[in-house]
Design a protein around this motif. Structure first.
Motif, PDB file in Angstrom:
ATOM      1  N   MET A   1      15.943 -21.723   5.056  1.00 18.35           N
ATOM      2  CA  MET A   1      16.784 -20.457   5.546  1.00 18.35           C
ATOM      3  C   MET A   1      16.077 -19.638   6.433  1.00 18.35           C
ATOM      4  O   MET A   1      15.024 -19.139   6.233  1.00 18.35           O
ATOM      5  CB  MET A   1      17.193 -19.781   4.195  1.00 18.35           C
ATOM      6  N   ASP A   2      16.847 -19.175   7.316  1.00 17.62           N
ATOM      7  CA  ASP A   2      16.195 -18.394   8.629  1.00 17.62           C
ATOM      8  C   ASP A   2      15.660 -17.145   8.152  1.00 17.62           C
ATOM      9  O   ASP A   2      14.782 -16.546   8.667  1.00 17.62           O
ATOM     10  CB  ASP A   2      17.360 -17.980   9.636  1.00 17.62           C
ATOM     11  N   ILE A   3      16.503 -16.288   7.101  1.00 20.42           N
ATOM     12  CA  ILE A   3      15.935 -14.959   6.557  1.00 20.42           C
ATOM     13  C   ILE A   3      14.634 -14.962   5.955  1.00 20.42           C
ATOM     14  O   ILE A   3      13.786 -14.011   6.089  1.00 20.42           O
ATOM     15  CB  ILE A   3      16.957 -14.381   5.604  1.00 20.42           C
ATOM     16  N   ILE A   4      14.296 -16.127   5.346  1.00 17.95           N
ATOM     17  CA  ILE A   4      13.027 -16.278   4.617  1.00 17.95           C
ATOM     18  C   ILE A   4      11.721 -16.266   5.608  1.00 17.95           C
ATOM     19  O   ILE A   4      10.719 -15.839   5.563  1.00 17.95           O
ATOM     20  CB  ILE A   4      12.836 -17.570   3.718  1.00 17.95           C
ATOM     21  N   LEU A   5      12.161 -16.739   6.536  1.00 15.43           N
ATOM     22  CA  LEU A   5      10.930 -16.924   7.748  1.00 15.43           C
ATOM     23  C   LEU A   5      11.136 -15.889   8.919  1.00 15.43           C
ATOM     24  O   LEU A   5      10.340 -15.624   9.694  1.00 15.43           O
ATOM     25  CB  LEU A   5      11.300 -18.466   8.457  1.00 15.43           C
ATOM     26  N   SER A   6      12.087 -14.897   8.751  1.00 11.48           N
ATOM     27  CA  SER A   6      12.043 -13.704   9.404  1.00 11.48           C
ATOM     28  C   SER A   6      11.252 -12.704   9.175  1.00 11.48           C
ATOM     29  O   SER A   6      10.725 -12.380   7.917  1.00 11.48           O
ATOM     30  CB  SER A   6      13.486 -13.218   9.780  1.00 11.48           C
ATOM     31  N   SER A   7      11.127 -11.598  10.322  1.00 13.07           N
ATOM     32  CA  SER A   7      10.345 -10.252   9.792  1.00 13.07           C
ATOM     33  C   SER A   7      11.016  -9.434   8.832  1.00 13.07           C
ATOM     34  O   SER A   7      10.614  -8.566   8.422  1.00 13.07           O
ATOM     35  CB  SER A   7      10.156  -9.302  11.108  1.00 13.07           C
ATOM     36  N   THR A   8      12.341  -9.745   8.353  1.00 14.36           N
ATOM     37  CA  THR A   8      13.144  -8.991   7.633  1.00 14.36           C
ATOM     38  C   THR A   8      12.674  -9.287   5.774  1.00 14.36           C
ATOM     39  O   THR A   8      12.722  -8.367   5.283  1.00 14.36           O
ATOM     40  CB  THR A   8      14.667  -9.323   7.886  1.00 14.36           C
ATOM     41  N   PHE A   9      12.157 -10.344   5.845  1.00 14.39           N
ATOM     42  CA  PHE A   9      12.059 -10.853   4.405  1.00 14.39           C
ATOM     43  C   PHE A   9      10.945 -10.008   3.796  1.00 14.39           C
ATOM     44  O   PHE A   9      10.965  -9.609   2.628  1.00 14.39           O
ATOM     45  CB  PHE A   9      11.745 -12.459   4.314  1.00 14.39           C
ATOM     46  N   PRO A  10       9.619  -9.683   4.385  1.00 13.48           N
ATOM     47  CA  PRO A  10       8.786  -8.897   3.706  1.00 13.48           C
ATOM     48  C   PRO A  10       9.328  -7.571   3.188  1.00 13.48           C
ATOM     49  O   PRO A  10       9.041  -6.988   2.035  1.00 13.48           O
ATOM     50  CB  PRO A  10       7.625  -8.746   4.610  1.00 13.48           C
ATOM     51  N   ALA A  11       9.990  -7.005   4.218  1.00 11.76           N
ATOM     52  CA  ALA A  11      10.765  -5.668   3.633  1.00 11.76           C
ATOM     53  C   ALA A  11      11.543  -5.873   2.428  1.00 11.76           C
ATOM     54  O   ALA A  11      11.896  -5.117   1.502  1.00 11.76           O
ATOM     55  CB  ALA A  11      11.569  -5.137   4.911  1.00 11.76           C
ATOM     56  N   LEU A  12      12.396  -7.049   2.629  1.00 11.50           N
ATOM     57  CA  LEU A  12      13.448  -7.331   1.526  1.00 11.50           C
ATOM     58  C   LEU A  12      12.610  -7.722   0.136  1.00 11.50           C
ATOM     59  O   LEU A  12      12.895  -6.790  -0.904  1.00 11.50           O
ATOM     60  CB  LEU A  12      14.198  -8.554   1.602  1.00 11.50           C
ATOM     61  N   PHE A  13      11.477  -8.245   0.227  1.00 14.32           N
ATOM     62  CA  PHE A  13      10.485  -8.523  -0.892  1.00 14.32           C
ATOM     63  C   PHE A  13      10.123  -7.118  -1.625  1.00 14.32           C
ATOM     64  O   PHE A  13      10.112  -7.089  -2.854  1.00 14.32           O
ATOM     65  CB  PHE A  13       9.477  -9.105  -0.486  1.00 14.32           C
ATOM     66  N   ALA A  14       9.838  -6.288  -0.734  1.00 14.20           N
ATOM     67  CA  ALA A  14       9.178  -5.137  -1.098  1.00 14.20           C
ATOM     68  C   ALA A  14      10.294  -4.076  -1.858  1.00 14.20           C
ATOM     69  O   ALA A  14       9.964  -3.460  -2.698  1.00 14.20           O
ATOM     70  CB  ALA A  14       8.670  -4.032   0.057  1.00 14.20           C
ATOM     71  N   ILE A  15      11.290  -4.206  -1.090  1.00 15.48           N
ATOM     72  CA  ILE A  15      12.506  -3.442  -1.813  1.00 15.48           C
ATOM     73  C   ILE A  15      12.951  -4.016  -2.837  1.00 15.48           C
ATOM     74  O   ILE A  15      13.241  -3.168  -4.219  1.00 15.48           O
ATOM     75  CB  ILE A  15      13.790  -3.656  -0.767  1.00 15.48           C
ATOM     76  N   PHE A  16      12.726  -5.214  -3.282  1.00 10.51           N
ATOM     77  CA  PHE A  16      13.215  -5.902  -4.707  1.00 10.51           C
ATOM     78  C   PHE A  16      12.170  -5.610  -5.703  1.00 10.51           C
ATOM     79  O   PHE A  16      12.602  -5.467  -6.932  1.00 10.51           O
ATOM     80  CB  PHE A  16      13.260  -7.317  -4.237  1.00 10.51           C
ATOM     81  N   ILE A  17      10.973  -5.554  -5.284  1.00 10.02           N
ATOM     82  CA  ILE A  17       9.973  -5.054  -6.195  1.00 10.02           C
ATOM     83  C   ILE A  17      10.209  -3.700  -6.815  1.00 10.02           C
ATOM     84  O   ILE A  17      10.272  -3.422  -7.858  1.00 10.02           O
ATOM     85  CB  ILE A  17       8.412  -5.014  -5.337  1.00 10.02           C
ATOM     86  N   PHE A  18      10.411  -2.728  -5.756  1.00 12.26           N
ATOM     87  CA  PHE A  18      10.633  -1.431  -6.138  1.00 12.26           C
ATOM     88  C   PHE A  18      11.887  -1.210  -7.138  1.00 12.26           C
ATOM     89  O   PHE A  18      12.015  -0.448  -8.042  1.00 12.26           O
ATOM     90  CB  PHE A  18      10.644  -0.542  -5.057  1.00 12.26           C
TER      91      PHE A  18
END
Length: 244
Positions: A1-18
């Motif tokens: 999936m494109d989003i997992i390989l994109s630069s957006t994914f680390p931001a989403l990962f951090a948001i989901f942790i918080f």
């Protein structure tokens, strides 16, 4: 999936942790936090089913620790109308602009939190509030996977101990997220890409949920209500300003 390989994914990962930390501490608020922050990086409508499934799995993770404190009668009073009105929210998700939904939800969050911050509390067991707020939670659950604000406000206004309120909220969201996810699947909003993205983001939810639970065990008795109210007000203001 494109989003997992994109630069957006680390931001989403951090948001989901918080967001999961907030849920682990307060018993709700995952989507409340994750939705407006995620909207800074991608269209939220693509993530609503992910929010539903991640929130469900996160609350299932928390439920065994709090199940002995759950007042199932209280849960049933808000879940039944929520279940009935969730399909209405799914219809809105397909027919109403995303910003409109977020704005309406945010205004309600702000008003409810402000009332509670000023000391509003039920003087006795309410008759109609569970039905009204549960119905509104259902609409918001289907439209944006955000049933938390009305039910959270209902819990904060109830004269119960923090651990009882938190346990009831966690149990409610296991049921509400389950029904919302089934409804979303029937409506055709769930596909293989969603499952893959959910699996990729699940570790963030599990880590955040664990950290939030540890914070509650240490500070929850005294900080539960003020921290939750501040959270509601802050997210509401942020969301309103973003839409405007």
């Amino acid at each position: 999936m494109d989003i997992i390989l994109s630069s957006t994914f680390p931001a989403l990962f951090a948001i989901f942790i918080f967001a999961a930390m907030v849920r682990g501490f307060s018993g709700f608020g995952f989507t409340l936090v994750a939705l407006p922050l995620s909207a800074l990086f991608m269209p939220v409508i693509e993530l609503v089913p992910v929010f539903m499934l991640i929130d469900l799995l996160g609350n299932v993770q928390l439920l065994p620790k709090v199940r002995r404190h759950v007042d199932w009668k209280w849960v049933a009073k808000v879940f039944i109308p929520c279940f009935v009105f969730t399909p209405v929210g799914l219809l809105l998700l397909k027919s109403v602009e995303q910003d409109t939904i977020v704005l309406i939800i945010s205004v309600f969050i702000f008003a409810s939190a402000l009332m509670i911050q000023k000391g509003f509390q039920y003087s006795k067991e309410p008759k109609f509030a569970p039905f009204i707020l549960g119905s509104l939670a259902g609409v918001m659950n289907g439209a944006a996977s955000m049933s938390g604000p009305p039910v959270g406000a209902h819990a904060l206004a109830s004269p119960v101990a923090p651990h009882i309120a938190r346990a009831g909220l966690i149990a409610f969201f296991v049921l509400a997220d389950s029904s919302a996810f089934v409804s979303a699947s029937i409506a055709g909003l769930v596909n293989s890409n969603l499952v893959i993205l959910t699996a990729a983001l699940l570790p963030s939810s599990m880590l955040g949920g664990y950290l939030g639970s540890q914070l509650f065990e240490r500070y929850g008795g005294k900080k539960f209500k003020p921290v939750t109210v501040i959270l509601l007000i802050t997210i509401a203001i942020f969301s309103i300003l973003r839409v405007i």
